[in-house]
Scaffold this active site. Structure first.
Site, PDB file in Angstrom:
ATOM      1  N   ARG A 105       0.778  -1.064   0.002  1.00 51.26           N
ATOM      2  CA  ARG A 105      -0.009  -0.011  -0.110  1.00 51.26           C
ATOM      3  C   ARG A 105       0.791   1.329   0.092  1.00 51.26           C
ATOM      4  O   ARG A 105       1.850   1.484   0.724  1.00 51.26           O
ATOM      5  CB  ARG A 105      -0.773   0.014   1.151  1.00 51.26           C
ATOM      6  CG  ARG A 105      -1.694   1.399   1.426  1.00 51.26           C
ATOM      7  CD  ARG A 105      -2.533   1.464   2.450  1.00 51.26           C
ATOM      8  NE  ARG A 105      -3.270   2.705   2.725  1.00 51.26           N
ATOM      9  CZ  ARG A 105      -3.417   3.329   3.966  1.00 51.26           C
ATOM     10  NH1 ARG A 105      -2.486   2.937   4.955  1.00 51.26           N
ATOM     11  NH2 ARG A 105      -3.891   4.526   3.957  1.00 51.26           N
ATOM     12  N   ASP A 162      -3.412   4.499  -2.736  1.00 51.67           N
ATOM     13  CA  ASP A 162      -4.642   5.074  -2.441  1.00 51.67           C
ATOM     14  C   ASP A 162      -5.324   6.172  -3.106  1.00 51.67           C
ATOM     15  O   ASP A 162      -6.351   6.405  -3.108  1.00 51.67           O
ATOM     16  CB  ASP A 162      -4.325   5.734  -1.037  1.00 51.67           C
ATOM     17  CG  ASP A 162      -4.891   4.671   0.103  1.00 51.67           C
ATOM     18  OD1 ASP A 162      -5.908   3.734  -0.173  1.00 51.67           O
ATOM     19  OD2 ASP A 162      -4.382   4.697   1.186  1.00 51.67           O
ATOM     20  N   HIS A 216     -15.187   6.798   5.362  1.00 52.64           N
ATOM     21  CA  HIS A 216     -13.911   5.925   6.036  1.00 52.64           C
ATOM     22  C   HIS A 216     -13.562   6.617   7.131  1.00 52.64           C
ATOM     23  O   HIS A 216     -12.948   7.561   7.170  1.00 52.64           O
ATOM     24  CB  HIS A 216     -12.755   5.938   4.986  1.00 52.64           C
ATOM     25  CG  HIS A 216     -11.698   4.903   5.581  1.00 52.64           C
ATOM     26  ND1 HIS A 216     -11.425   3.732   5.072  1.00 52.64           N
ATOM     27  CD2 HIS A 216     -10.928   5.107   6.597  1.00 52.64           C
ATOM     28  CE1 HIS A 216     -10.221   3.198   5.769  1.00 52.64           C
ATOM     29  NE2 HIS A 216      -9.886   4.168   6.781  1.00 52.64           N
ATOM     30  N   LEU A 217     -13.887   6.027   8.386  1.00 52.10           N
ATOM     31  CA  LEU A 217     -13.668   6.691   9.712  1.00 52.10           C
ATOM     32  C   LEU A 217     -12.842   5.992  10.712  1.00 52.10           C
ATOM     33  O   LEU A 217     -13.137   4.957  11.055  1.00 52.10           O
ATOM     34  CB  LEU A 217     -15.109   6.978  10.564  1.00 52.10           C
ATOM     35  CG  LEU A 217     -16.151   7.419   9.831  1.00 52.10           C
ATOM     36  CD1 LEU A 217     -17.389   7.727  10.837  1.00 52.10           C
ATOM     37  CD2 LEU A 217     -15.980   8.621   9.131  1.00 52.10           C
ATOM     38  N   ASN A 219      -8.262   6.598  12.186  1.00 56.81           N
ATOM     39  CA  ASN A 219      -7.421   7.659  12.797  1.00 56.81           C
ATOM     40  C   ASN A 219      -7.411   8.681  11.454  1.00 56.81           C
ATOM     41  O   ASN A 219      -7.352   9.886  11.923  1.00 56.81           O
ATOM     42  CB  ASN A 219      -6.019   7.195  12.974  1.00 56.81           C
ATOM     43  CG  ASN A 219      -5.295   8.055  13.892  1.00 56.81           C
ATOM     44  OD1 ASN A 219      -5.654   8.746  14.798  1.00 56.81           O
ATOM     45  ND2 ASN A 219      -3.848   8.360  13.174  1.00 56.81           N
ATOM     46  N   ASP A 291      -7.736   8.858  20.651  1.00 57.18           N
ATOM     47  CA  ASP A 291      -8.591   7.583  20.496  1.00 57.18           C
ATOM     48  C   ASP A 291     -10.311   7.701  20.817  1.00 57.18           C
ATOM     49  O   ASP A 291     -10.334   8.308  21.889  1.00 57.18           O
ATOM     50  CB  ASP A 291      -7.918   6.540  21.248  1.00 57.18           C
ATOM     51  CG  ASP A 291      -8.619   5.128  21.140  1.00 57.18           C
ATOM     52  OD1 ASP A 291      -9.768   4.966  21.088  1.00 57.18           O
ATOM     53  OD2 ASP A 291      -7.700   4.280  20.972  1.00 57.18           O
ATOM     54  N   GLY A 338     -12.074   1.945  11.589  1.00 53.19           N
ATOM     55  CA  GLY A 338     -12.229   1.426  12.925  1.00 53.19           C
ATOM     56  C   GLY A 338     -13.586   2.249  13.678  1.00 53.19           C
ATOM     57  O   GLY A 338     -14.052   1.528  14.244  1.00 53.19           O
ATOM     58  N   GLU A 341     -16.921   1.472  11.860  1.00 55.89           N
ATOM     59  CA  GLU A 341     -17.222  -0.041  11.766  1.00 55.89           C
ATOM     60  C   GLU A 341     -17.932  -0.436  13.130  1.00 55.89           C
ATOM     61  O   GLU A 341     -18.533  -1.555  13.437  1.00 55.89           O
ATOM     62  CB  GLU A 341     -16.241  -0.916  11.386  1.00 55.89           C
ATOM     63  CG  GLU A 341     -15.871  -0.877  10.045  1.00 55.89           C
ATOM     64  CD  GLU A 341     -14.583  -1.558   9.558  1.00 55.89           C
ATOM     65  OE1 GLU A 341     -14.239  -2.601  10.244  1.00 55.89           O
ATOM     66  OE2 GLU A 341     -13.911  -1.392   8.648  1.00 55.89           O
TER      67      GLU A 341
END
Length: 411
Positions: A105, A162, A216-217, A219, A291, A338, A341
């Site tokens: 990637r 990407d 897309h959630l 970091n 976080d 992360g 989901e």
């Protein structure tokens, strides 16, 4: 210890099935997966990750799905080379056949590398030249490529970008409102999380709606508008620092903020980069953590933690509304990454602000993540789908490898 490769291949329905090692490098982590990849199916054989690279107390976790065996170690992992060496040793200990190719990637290929490709000396030079576009990601990815070449000599290696999924954005979405001489230097909207978006479109298959939004959630955070399976706009811009509020990244800022800091506070480029990429976002607002799980725990008693969560959801709600306007409506919203989901509260807070367009969640299905998570009366479907970036890397690697040897092109 170099690995000499004799690729194991089998024929599934007339198309070669290959073993592919996918490497997904971060600034201080390296995820990996060994896949058996065919034209219509992908099976992970072995997977895991090395974390806290560069520290004395690094972590290495792996799971052998064939034997249902797991390992978890705490050990010094001082560099990406140490991580690669541990992966090589794991492959040897597993007694599995060596991979036929390795896929990497790459977050940003710059203005020249816009499509997934086999890695050669020219590609490596171009990646090195483009490292200024993603200084947090590209240098570590280049290190992983070099160490993988060292340990797997002669093995085909593939760069998966990407940015590739967003490479065909129309000028109205791609061009930045700056002087033309800088546009010609490659300063434009590239967009990121393309491998994640590709994996969502692939998983939806024939069920891909005409107007899809992928949030897309993690970091890093991005929101992309997908029209008939193709990206037409996305929140991130020239770099992965732009767009909505993220874990430690600011997202979009008034340029005057940076000018003020340069002029009045004498910030250097390095200081600005540190502020925008490492000390902003959820961490900057809360003063506590990047976080989301930790912020939820603290929010009841910490006003700044609560504010960080609210600003995060507010920022996403605005961006989702913008993408609805771009698409002239929306048929489905997909949450992935992360946070996307796993965080039902964030999904609920975001979607509560979209009731004007008819988005309604089913509370119980949202809490359990059971698809679809929308209420039957919702005008828009809402789903939670796990991002499969590494599988997507494996798919592209197989395809490019077979083309390079004149094999059958995958379906």
């Amino acid at each position: 210890m170099n690995v000499m490769v004799t690729p194991e291949r089998s024929q599934i329905g007339g198309a070669p099935e290959l073993r592919v090692l996918a490497l997904n490098s971060g600034s201080s982590s390296l995820k990996f997966g060994l896949y058996r990849v065919g034209s219509s199916r992908t099976e992970m054989l072995l997977g895991g990750q090395a974390e806290s690279i560069g520290e004395h107390k690094g972590k290495f976790c792996a799971h052998n799905l064939c034997r249902n065996e797991s390992i978890s170690e705490t050990l010094p992992i001082f560099s990406q080379r140490d991580a690669i060496l541990r992966i090589v040793r794991l492959l040897a200990e597993s007694k599995m056949a060596a991979p036929a190719a390795i896929g990497h990637r790459i977050v940003h290929g710059g203005p020249i590398l816009r499509q997934h490709c086999l890695i050669n000396s020219s590609v490596l030079r171009q990646l090195d030249a483009a490292s200024a576009f993603a200084p947090l990601h590209t240098p570590s990815a280049l290190s992983v490529i070099h160490y993988a070449q060292e340990q797997f000599p002669g093995l085909a290696q593939v760069a998966c970008f990407d940015t590739a999924f967003h490479a065909q954005l129309a000028d109205v979405a791609r061009i930045l409102p700056i002087a033309k001489e800088w546009q010609s230097e490659g300063l434009e909207r590239y967009g990121f999380h393309g491998l994640s978006c590709e994996s969502i479109v692939r998983q939806l298959g024939s069920r891909v709606p005409s107007r899809l939004i992928i949030a897309h959630l993690g970091n890093g955070v991005s929101v992309s508008a997908i029209k008939d399976g193709r990206s037409i706009d996305t929140s991130m811009g020239l770099t992965p620092s732009g767009g909505v509020i993220m874990g430690t990244r600011s997202g979009d800022l008034d340029p005057g903020v940076l000018l003020y800091l340069m002029r009045e506070q004498k910030f250097s480029a390095a200081m600005l980069e540190d502020l925008v990429d490492r000390r902003s976002g959820l961490l900057g607002i809360s003063g506590l953590d990047s976080d989301m799980r930790r912020l939820h725990e603290a929010a009841a008693s910490n006003a700044d933690a609560h504010l960080a969560i609210q600003m995060f959801c507010y920022s996403l709600r605005k961006q989702l509304a913008a993408m609805i306007a771009v698409l002239n409506g929306v048929d489905q919203i997909v949450f992935t990454g992360g946070i996307g989901e796993n965080d039902a509260m964030v999904r609920e807070t975001i979607c509560d602000g979209l009731s004007w367009i008819g988005v309604r969640l089913d509370a119980a299905r949202n809490q359990s993540g059971t698809n679809p998570i929308n209420d039957p009366a919702s005008r828009c479907a809402v789903r939670v789908i796990a991002s499969q970036e590494d599988e997507q890397i494996a798919h592209h690697t197989r395809s490019l490898f077979l083309r390079s040897i004149g094999g059958q092109r995958p379906l």
